[in-house]
Design a protein around this motif. Structure first.
Motif, PDB file in Angstrom:
ATOM      1  N   GLY A 122       0.858  -1.103   0.086  1.00 52.23           N
ATOM      2  CA  GLY A 122      -0.122   0.146  -0.016  1.00 52.23           C
ATOM      3  C   GLY A 122       0.893   1.251   0.013  1.00 52.23           C
ATOM      4  N   THR A 123       1.841   1.294   0.872  1.00 46.03           N
ATOM      5  CA  THR A 123       2.694   2.520   0.912  1.00 46.03           C
ATOM      6  C   THR A 123       3.366   2.556  -0.460  1.00 46.03           C
ATOM      7  OG1 THR A 123       2.692   2.520   3.432  1.00 46.03           O
ATOM      8  CG2 THR A 123       4.375   3.758   2.320  1.00 46.03           C
ATOM      9  N   THR A 124       4.096   1.451  -0.920  1.00 51.46           N
ATOM     10  CA  THR A 124       4.797   1.670  -1.934  1.00 51.46           C
ATOM     11  C   THR A 124       3.862   2.131  -3.108  1.00 51.46           C
ATOM     12  OG1 THR A 124       4.529  -0.704  -2.427  1.00 51.46           O
ATOM     13  CG2 THR A 124       6.436   0.050  -1.225  1.00 51.46           C
ATOM     14  N   ARG A 125       2.605   1.586  -2.983  1.00 50.44           N
ATOM     15  CA  ARG A 125       1.829   2.037  -4.286  1.00 50.44           C
ATOM     16  C   ARG A 125       1.640   3.527  -4.184  1.00 50.44           C
ATOM     17  NH1 ARG A 125      -2.360  -1.583  -7.462  1.00 50.44           N
ATOM     18  NH2 ARG A 125      -3.283  -0.081  -8.846  1.00 50.44           N
ATOM     19  N   PHE A 126       1.320   4.011  -3.154  1.00 52.62           N
ATOM     20  CA  PHE A 126       1.099   5.422  -2.938  1.00 52.62           C
ATOM     21  C   PHE A 126       2.449   6.269  -3.337  1.00 52.62           C
ATOM     22  CE2 PHE A 126       2.083   9.329  -0.199  1.00 52.62           C
ATOM     23  CZ  PHE A 126       0.894   9.925  -0.553  1.00 52.62           C
ATOM     24  N   ILE A 127       3.606   5.748  -2.969  1.00 49.61           N
ATOM     25  CA  ILE A 127       4.888   6.553  -3.085  1.00 49.61           C
ATOM     26  C   ILE A 127       5.206   6.665  -4.959  1.00 49.61           C
ATOM     27  CG2 ILE A 127       7.310   6.524  -3.201  1.00 49.61           C
ATOM     28  CD1 ILE A 127       5.949   7.807  -0.691  1.00 49.61           C
ATOM     29  N   ALA A 128       4.796   5.369  -5.416  1.00 52.10           N
ATOM     30  CA  ALA A 128       4.982   5.136  -6.855  1.00 52.10           C
ATOM     31  C   ALA A 128       4.173   6.224  -7.542  1.00 52.10           C
ATOM     32  CB  ALA A 128       4.683   4.053  -7.062  1.00 52.10           C
ATOM     33  N   ARG A 129       2.704   6.324  -7.140  1.00 46.78           N
ATOM     34  CA  ARG A 129       1.783   7.265  -7.784  1.00 46.78           C
ATOM     35  C   ARG A 129       2.165   8.587  -7.933  1.00 46.78           C
ATOM     36  NH1 ARG A 129      -3.015   6.636  -4.807  1.00 46.78           N
ATOM     37  NH2 ARG A 129      -2.488   8.393  -3.705  1.00 46.78           N
ATOM     38  N   GLU A 130       2.548   9.186  -6.538  1.00 46.26           N
ATOM     39  CA  GLU A 130       2.848  10.498  -6.388  1.00 46.26           C
ATOM     40  C   GLU A 130       4.257  10.794  -7.028  1.00 46.26           C
ATOM     41  OE1 GLU A 130       0.650  12.275  -4.885  1.00 46.26           O
ATOM     42  OE2 GLU A 130      -0.714  10.812  -4.934  1.00 46.26           O
ATOM     43  N   GLN A 131       5.307   9.938  -7.280  1.00 44.95           N
ATOM     44  CA  GLN A 131       6.447  10.447  -7.627  1.00 44.95           C
ATOM     45  C   GLN A 131       6.393  10.318  -9.150  1.00 44.95           C
ATOM     46  OE1 GLN A 131       9.488  11.268  -6.378  1.00 44.95           O
ATOM     47  NE2 GLN A 131       8.081  11.407  -4.397  1.00 44.95           N
ATOM     48  N   LEU A 132       5.578   9.510  -9.786  1.00 44.91           N
ATOM     49  CA  LEU A 132       5.161   9.424 -11.242  1.00 44.91           C
ATOM     50  C   LEU A 132       4.599  10.685 -11.573  1.00 44.91           C
ATOM     51  CD1 LEU A 132       4.396   5.662 -11.893  1.00 44.91           C
ATOM     52  CD2 LEU A 132       6.423   6.910 -12.577  1.00 44.91           C
ATOM     53  N   PHE A 133       3.719  11.198 -10.732  1.00 42.46           N
ATOM     54  CA  PHE A 133       2.822  12.275 -11.230  1.00 42.46           C
ATOM     55  C   PHE A 133       3.609  13.409 -11.215  1.00 42.46           C
ATOM     56  CE2 PHE A 133      -0.720  15.430 -10.410  1.00 42.46           C
ATOM     57  CZ  PHE A 133      -1.206  15.188 -11.525  1.00 42.46           C
ATOM     58  N   GLU A 134       4.539  13.557 -10.191  1.00 41.29           N
ATOM     59  CA  GLU A 134       5.260  14.871  -9.849  1.00 41.29           C
ATOM     60  C   GLU A 134       6.325  14.977 -11.203  1.00 41.29           C
ATOM     61  OE1 GLU A 134       6.995  15.627  -6.209  1.00 41.29           O
ATOM     62  OE2 GLU A 134       5.519  14.990  -5.192  1.00 41.29           O
ATOM     63  N   LEU A 135       6.842  13.791 -11.533  1.00 40.13           N
ATOM     64  CA  LEU A 135       7.794  13.756 -12.528  1.00 40.13           C
ATOM     65  C   LEU A 135       6.831  13.906 -14.065  1.00 40.13           C
ATOM     66  CD1 LEU A 135       9.799  10.819 -11.734  1.00 40.13           C
ATOM     67  CD2 LEU A 135      10.594  12.863 -11.676  1.00 40.13           C
TER      68      LEU A 135
END
Length: 474
Positions: A216-229
């Motif tokens: 769950g936490t890794t999916r949250f981090i992945a989504r937010e980092q990809l969107f910021e990039l």
């Protein structure tokens, strides 16, 4: 994913299949050295015509190092989790002050390996900066592309040794699904790989009760980092958020607490996939709630959100050479960020127990995901297969269990004692027809239906077109 395969001149194996490691527990506690010397040309047909460009070249590599002849040193569990590949491979090498990346691709694909390798290197750099630490060793990504069954995911990514292994459908594009899978695995290098957070060590089923964190936490981090990039489009970002909301609202196990869910996983129950999806969603939405509180606080420490708490935890783990942490220590870092004079650890723990433990959806402010997205309540009919698909890749026939007597499959005529002959459907799409052939009483019966569940009210996050794109990233 396969552990050992030799096909069309390509050799692929994992450490479990290739290495005979010592069984003595005392030896397993020591670091081991593996001398690897592979002739990649041995896996290439000498009579095959060379490509006009001379690429891809015959190469060999492992998820430890992108070289054929080397000495690998690591813990036995690292070597067991390693992957090895040899044959004609595409090769991309990227070096910068922020890290080193190696990419080796095998098999036909519909995307440019150079582009995907560059994206992966950029995402790795961003995630290391957000929640991890700089690393000296190159990150090796091994991509194997080939045919996959329609019901299988188009991309499957897992950590192997110190690198990534990506199995991709040969007809798939490098899209949001691929990026999310890769980014989540890169996040898991730190969250789950370097540091593991559990509710309490004395609880039953401790490994299953870390899924909220490792998935769950890794999916949250992945989504937010990809969107910021800028690597997730608005529509893909909203779809990721909506997936979390849909799981919380429609998963058939949503009323069970985390202890009951963990027991299902450890008992090898066929509903384990449903549990993993639900705990992933619970962990992701708890992190979204915590991130919003941290970003909107009035603090001299900045507004990096929950990534700052995770980075402090990883730094502490590296400094102290620890891996396992109780939940209380993660919440301590977050509470200190919120109010360093009166850290509200009890409040954060209470919310965790409500959201992750009991499955209560937290109330999220309208700006939780930034100014571009706002919540709307809508009624829809979610995807519902009506049974659990237990088919194994490569099996002679598909199989199923746990037919829902109130579900769409039973309504269409499927019986619990039917034997599946053919099964064809598009996972997650309630508007794409399911086609079954079943054997019943010596005859083959066709059953077709739409996999739509009961009408349900869910929250969807809608893009506000009046807000410019540049204002979306927080």
């Amino acid at each position: 994913m396969p552990r050992l395969s030799v096909d069309d001149g390509l050799f692929f194996a994992t450490g479990e299949a290739l290495l005979l490691l010592p069984e003595d527990p005392e030896r397993l506690a020591d670091r081991l050295r593996l001398d690897l010397d592979v002739d990649p040309a041995a896996f290439v047909d000498p009579n095959a015509d060379a490509s006009p460009t001379g690429l891809p070249e015959a190469r060999a590599a492992s998820s430890f190092a992108a070289t054929a002849s080397t000495s690998l040193e690591g813990w036995p569990f690292e070597l067991r989790r390693a992957a090895f590949i040899a044959g004609p491979l595409e090769w991309v090498e990227l070096d910068s002050m922020n890290g080193h990346d190696r990419w080796l691709g095998a098999g036909p694909s519909r995307f440019d390996h150079r582009w995907s390798a560059a994206e992966t290197a950029g995402v790795r750099t961003a995630i290391d900066g957000a929640i991890g630490l700089p690393t000296l060793d190159p990150l090796v990504t091994l991509l194997i592309s080939g045919p996959r069954a329609p019901t299988e995911p188009t991309f499957v990514v897992e950590l192997r040794g110190r690198g990534l292994v990506v199995h991709a459908d040969q007809n798939a594009f490098w899209d949001a699904s691929a990026r999310m899978n890769v980014a989540q695995a890169l996040s898991a290098r730190w969250l789950g790989g370097r540091v593991l957070v559990h509710e309490a060590p004395e609880l039953d089923h401790p490994e299953a009760r870390t899924l909220w964190f490792t998935a769950g936490t890794t999916r949250f981090i992945a989504r937010e980092q990809l969107f910021e990039l800028g690597l997730l489009a608005d529509i893909d970002y909203a779809a990721e958020i909506d997936w979390v909301e849909l799981e919380l609202a429609t998963n058939p196990l949503r009323n069970l607490d985390s202890a009951q869910l963990a027991a299902i996983v450890d008992s090898k129950d066929p509903r384990a996939g449903l549990v993993r999806a639900l705990l992933t969603a619970r962990g992701a939405i708890y992190m979204a709630w915590l991130d919003q509180r941290l970003r909107t606080r009035d603090s001299k420490w900045g507004n990096d959100g929950v990534s700052e708490s995770l980075r402090m935890l990883v730094s502490d783990a590296v400094a102290k050479q620890r891996r396992e942490y109780p939940l209380s220590e993660l919440l301590h870092f977050a509470a200190f960020q919120l109010d360093y004079e009166n850290p509200p650890e009890a409040m954060l723990d209470q919310k965790f127990q409500a959201v992750v433990g009991d499955g209560q959806r937290p109330e999220l402010p309208a700006d939780t995901y930034g100014p571009c997205f706002s919540p709307k309540r809508r009624k829809l009919r979610p995807f519902a297969l009506g049974f659990i698909d237990t088919s194994e890749p490569g099996a002679e026939r598909p199989s199923f269990t746990m037919l829902d007597p109130e579900g769409p499959a039973a309504a269409a005529g499927l019986r619990a004692d039917d034997v599946l002959v053919e099964l064809d459907y598009l996972p997650g799409d309630p508007k794409s027809e399911v086609r079954l052939k079943v054997e019943r009483g010596g005859e083959v019966v066709d059953i077709d239906y739409l996999p739509e569940g009961a009408s349900t009210r869910v929250i969807q996050w809608v893009r506000d077109p009046s807000v410019p794109v540049e204002a979306c990233v927080r």
